[in-house]
Motif scaffolding. Sequence first.
Motif, PDB file in Angstrom:
ATOM      1  N   ASP A  80     -85.377  35.284-101.501  1.00 47.04           N
ATOM      2  CA  ASP A  80     -84.466  35.989-102.399  1.00 47.04           C
ATOM      3  C   ASP A  80     -83.250  35.159-102.829  1.00 47.04           C
ATOM      4  O   ASP A  80     -82.395  35.653-103.546  1.00 47.04           O
ATOM      5  CB  ASP A  80     -84.010  37.330-101.812  1.00 47.04           C
ATOM      6  N   GLU A  81     -83.173  33.904-102.410  1.00 48.07           N
ATOM      7  CA  GLU A  81     -82.099  33.034-102.890  1.00 48.07           C
ATOM      8  C   GLU A  81     -82.393  32.565-104.312  1.00 48.07           C
ATOM      9  O   GLU A  81     -83.551  32.464-104.718  1.00 48.07           O
ATOM     10  CB  GLU A  81     -81.983  31.766-102.031  1.00 48.07           C
ATOM     11  N   MET A  82     -81.336  32.246-105.027  1.00 47.41           N
ATOM     12  CA  MET A  82     -81.473  31.551-106.308  1.00 47.41           C
ATOM     13  C   MET A  82     -81.374  30.065-106.000  1.00 47.41           C
ATOM     14  O   MET A  82     -80.442  29.636-105.309  1.00 47.41           O
ATOM     15  CB  MET A  82     -80.357  31.939-107.276  1.00 47.41           C
ATOM     16  N   ILE A  83     -82.333  29.298-106.495  1.00 47.25           N
ATOM     17  CA  ILE A  83     -82.242  27.844-106.362  1.00 47.25           C
ATOM     18  C   ILE A  83     -81.990  27.248-107.733  1.00 47.25           C
ATOM     19  O   ILE A  83     -82.334  27.837-108.756  1.00 47.25           O
ATOM     20  CB  ILE A  83     -83.510  27.223-105.726  1.00 47.25           C
ATOM     21  N   GLU A  84     -81.370  26.074-107.737  1.00 45.74           N
ATOM     22  CA  GLU A  84     -81.146  25.349-108.980  1.00 45.74           C
ATOM     23  C   GLU A  84     -82.029  24.117-108.959  1.00 45.74           C
ATOM     24  O   GLU A  84     -82.047  23.361-107.988  1.00 45.74           O
ATOM     25  CB  GLU A  84     -79.682  24.948-109.113  1.00 45.74           C
ATOM     26  N   ILE A  85     -82.772  23.952-110.041  1.00 47.72           N
ATOM     27  CA  ILE A  85     -83.686  22.818-110.185  1.00 47.72           C
ATOM     28  C   ILE A  85     -83.113  21.905-111.251  1.00 47.72           C
ATOM     29  O   ILE A  85     -82.861  22.322-112.375  1.00 47.72           O
ATOM     30  CB  ILE A  85     -85.092  23.289-110.618  1.00 47.72           C
ATOM     31  N   GLU A  86     -82.907  20.661-110.881  1.00 45.51           N
ATOM     32  CA  GLU A  86     -82.406  19.650-111.817  1.00 45.51           C
ATOM     33  C   GLU A  86     -83.563  18.711-112.134  1.00 45.51           C
ATOM     34  O   GLU A  86     -84.219  18.210-111.218  1.00 45.51           O
ATOM     35  CB  GLU A  86     -81.258  18.893-111.150  1.00 45.51           C
ATOM     36  N   ALA A  87     -83.828  18.507-113.402  1.00 42.94           N
ATOM     37  CA  ALA A  87     -84.902  17.609-113.835  1.00 42.94           C
ATOM     38  C   ALA A  87     -84.313  16.578-114.784  1.00 42.94           C
ATOM     39  O   ALA A  87     -83.432  16.893-115.595  1.00 42.94           O
ATOM     40  CB  ALA A  87     -86.018  18.383-114.526  1.00 42.94           C
ATOM     41  N   ARG A  97     -97.061   6.339-119.312  1.00 41.34           N
ATOM     42  CA  ARG A  97     -96.536   7.129-118.202  1.00 41.34           C
ATOM     43  C   ARG A  97     -95.115   7.614-118.463  1.00 41.34           C
ATOM     44  O   ARG A  97     -94.348   6.972-119.165  1.00 41.34           O
ATOM     45  CB  ARG A  97     -96.519   6.296-116.917  1.00 41.34           C
ATOM     46  N   ILE A  98     -94.810   8.746-117.824  1.00 39.24           N
ATOM     47  CA  ILE A  98     -93.456   9.273-117.869  1.00 39.24           C
ATOM     48  C   ILE A  98     -93.137   9.810-116.473  1.00 39.24           C
ATOM     49  O   ILE A  98     -93.957  10.504-115.866  1.00 39.24           O
ATOM     50  CB  ILE A  98     -93.289  10.354-118.964  1.00 39.24           C
ATOM     51  N   ARG A  99     -91.953   9.458-115.981  1.00 35.45           N
ATOM     52  CA  ARG A  99     -91.527   9.891-114.647  1.00 35.45           C
ATOM     53  C   ARG A  99     -90.399  10.908-114.782  1.00 35.45           C
ATOM     54  O   ARG A  99     -89.414  10.665-115.479  1.00 35.45           O
ATOM     55  CB  ARG A  99     -91.055   8.700-113.826  1.00 35.45           C
ATOM     56  N   PHE A 100     -90.572  12.015-114.103  1.00 39.91           N
ATOM     57  CA  PHE A 100     -89.547  13.051-114.019  1.00 39.91           C
ATOM     58  C   PHE A 100     -88.999  13.057-112.599  1.00 39.91           C
ATOM     59  O   PHE A 100     -89.776  13.104-111.637  1.00 39.91           O
ATOM     60  CB  PHE A 100     -90.134  14.432-114.312  1.00 39.91           C
ATOM     61  N   ASP A 101     -87.689  12.995-112.459  1.00 40.05           N
ATOM     62  CA  ASP A 101     -87.033  13.087-111.160  1.00 40.05           C
ATOM     63  C   ASP A 101     -86.433  14.478-111.009  1.00 40.05           C
ATOM     64  O   ASP A 101     -85.945  15.064-111.990  1.00 40.05           O
ATOM     65  CB  ASP A 101     -85.943  12.023-111.041  1.00 40.05           C
ATOM     66  N   TYR A 102     -86.446  14.983-109.772  1.00 38.13           N
ATOM     67  CA  TYR A 102     -85.974  16.341-109.507  1.00 38.13           C
ATOM     68  C   TYR A 102     -85.032  16.359-108.314  1.00 38.13           C
ATOM     69  O   TYR A 102     -85.237  15.624-107.348  1.00 38.13           O
ATOM     70  CB  TYR A 102     -87.152  17.267-109.163  1.00 38.13           C
ATOM     71  N   THR A 103     -84.044  17.222-108.388  1.00 38.80           N
ATOM     72  CA  THR A 103     -83.196  17.551-107.255  1.00 38.80           C
ATOM     73  C   THR A 103     -83.107  19.068-107.222  1.00 38.80           C
ATOM     74  O   THR A 103     -82.886  19.694-108.261  1.00 38.80           O
ATOM     75  CB  THR A 103     -81.794  16.944-107.396  1.00 38.80           C
ATOM     76  N   ILE A 104     -83.288  19.635-106.037  1.00 35.50           N
ATOM     77  CA  ILE A 104     -83.246  21.087-105.894  1.00 35.50           C
ATOM     78  C   ILE A 104     -82.117  21.447-104.936  1.00 35.50           C
ATOM     79  O   ILE A 104     -81.968  20.837-103.875  1.00 35.50           O
ATOM     80  CB  ILE A 104     -84.594  21.639-105.396  1.00 35.50           C
ATOM     81  N   THR A 117     -92.280  13.182-110.098  1.00 38.81           N
ATOM     82  CA  THR A 117     -93.679  13.185-110.508  1.00 38.81           C
ATOM     83  C   THR A 117     -93.833  12.143-111.606  1.00 38.81           C
ATOM     84  O   THR A 117     -92.908  11.907-112.387  1.00 38.81           O
ATOM     85  CB  THR A 117     -94.148  14.556-111.045  1.00 38.81           C
ATOM     86  N   VAL A 118     -94.991  11.522-111.645  1.00 39.21           N
ATOM     87  CA  VAL A 118     -95.344  10.609-112.725  1.00 39.21           C
ATOM     88  C   VAL A 118     -96.532  11.233-113.436  1.00 39.21           C
ATOM     89  O   VAL A 118     -97.526  11.594-112.797  1.00 39.21           O
ATOM     90  CB  VAL A 118     -95.702   9.204-112.206  1.00 39.21           C
ATOM     91  N   LEU A 119     -96.403  11.370-114.745  1.00 38.14           N
ATOM     92  CA  LEU A 119     -97.471  11.940-115.557  1.00 38.14           C
ATOM     93  C   LEU A 119     -98.012  10.868-116.478  1.00 38.14           C
ATOM     94  O   LEU A 119     -97.287   9.932-116.857  1.00 38.14           O
ATOM     95  CB  LEU A 119     -96.955  13.117-116.391  1.00 38.14           C
ATOM     96  N   CYS A 120     -99.277  11.001-116.841  1.00 31.18           N
ATOM     97  CA  CYS A 120     -99.934  10.068-117.757  1.00 31.18           C
ATOM     98  C   CYS A 120    -100.301  10.848-119.015  1.00 31.18           C
ATOM     99  O   CYS A 120    -100.847  11.946-118.939  1.00 31.18           O
ATOM    100  CB  CYS A 120    -101.186   9.510-117.098  1.00 31.18           C
ATOM    101  N   CYS A 121    -100.012  10.290-120.153  1.00 32.79           N
ATOM    102  CA  CYS A 121    -100.316  10.921-121.427  1.00 32.79           C
ATOM    103  C   CYS A 121    -101.770  10.577-121.788  1.00 32.79           C
ATOM    104  O   CYS A 121    -102.137   9.400-121.838  1.00 32.79           O
ATOM    105  CB  CYS A 121     -99.354  10.387-122.485  1.00 32.79           C
TER     106      CYS A 121
END
Length: 144
Positions: A80-87, A97-104, A117-121
């Motif tokens: 039931d907490e609210m978390i904040e996701i930073e991308a 390729r494209i890399r997304f960095d996250y902090t929660i 995460t690293v994604l491939c187009c």
Amino acid sequence: MEKINQEEQLNVFRTKTRILYKHTDQMKVVYYGNYPEFYEIGRVELMRERGFPYAELEAMGIQMPIIEMHSKYIGSALYDEMIEIEAIVKERDKGVRIRFDYTIYNEAGKKINEGYTVLCCVNAETKRPVRIPERIWASLGLGE
């Protein structure tokens, strides 16, 4: 889900989401296997905010499967907490390729997780890698 803000100069996007009971274990702590879902929320909402919802990417004949993921667990979030996701996308790749960095962050504002995460187009029909369209890089503030 509540959109918070974005910092254009750093390509940072933030959004909040509530921890549901289904995300937790018997101790009402978020189960570690749910963090990829939180990464996806950050990534999808960042792309939507920048004008490229995944539906539009797919309409362009583009898919972006994840080919690599890393996660570091630092603290916990509770039911039931609210978390904040930073991308954020910090830099441009010259290829497919494209890399997304996250902090929660948990509801108290404490960093509880970081990862990427690293994604491939790929071409949706052939499944062959293709260069990420310049329009996507430009929308992320990383155009040439």
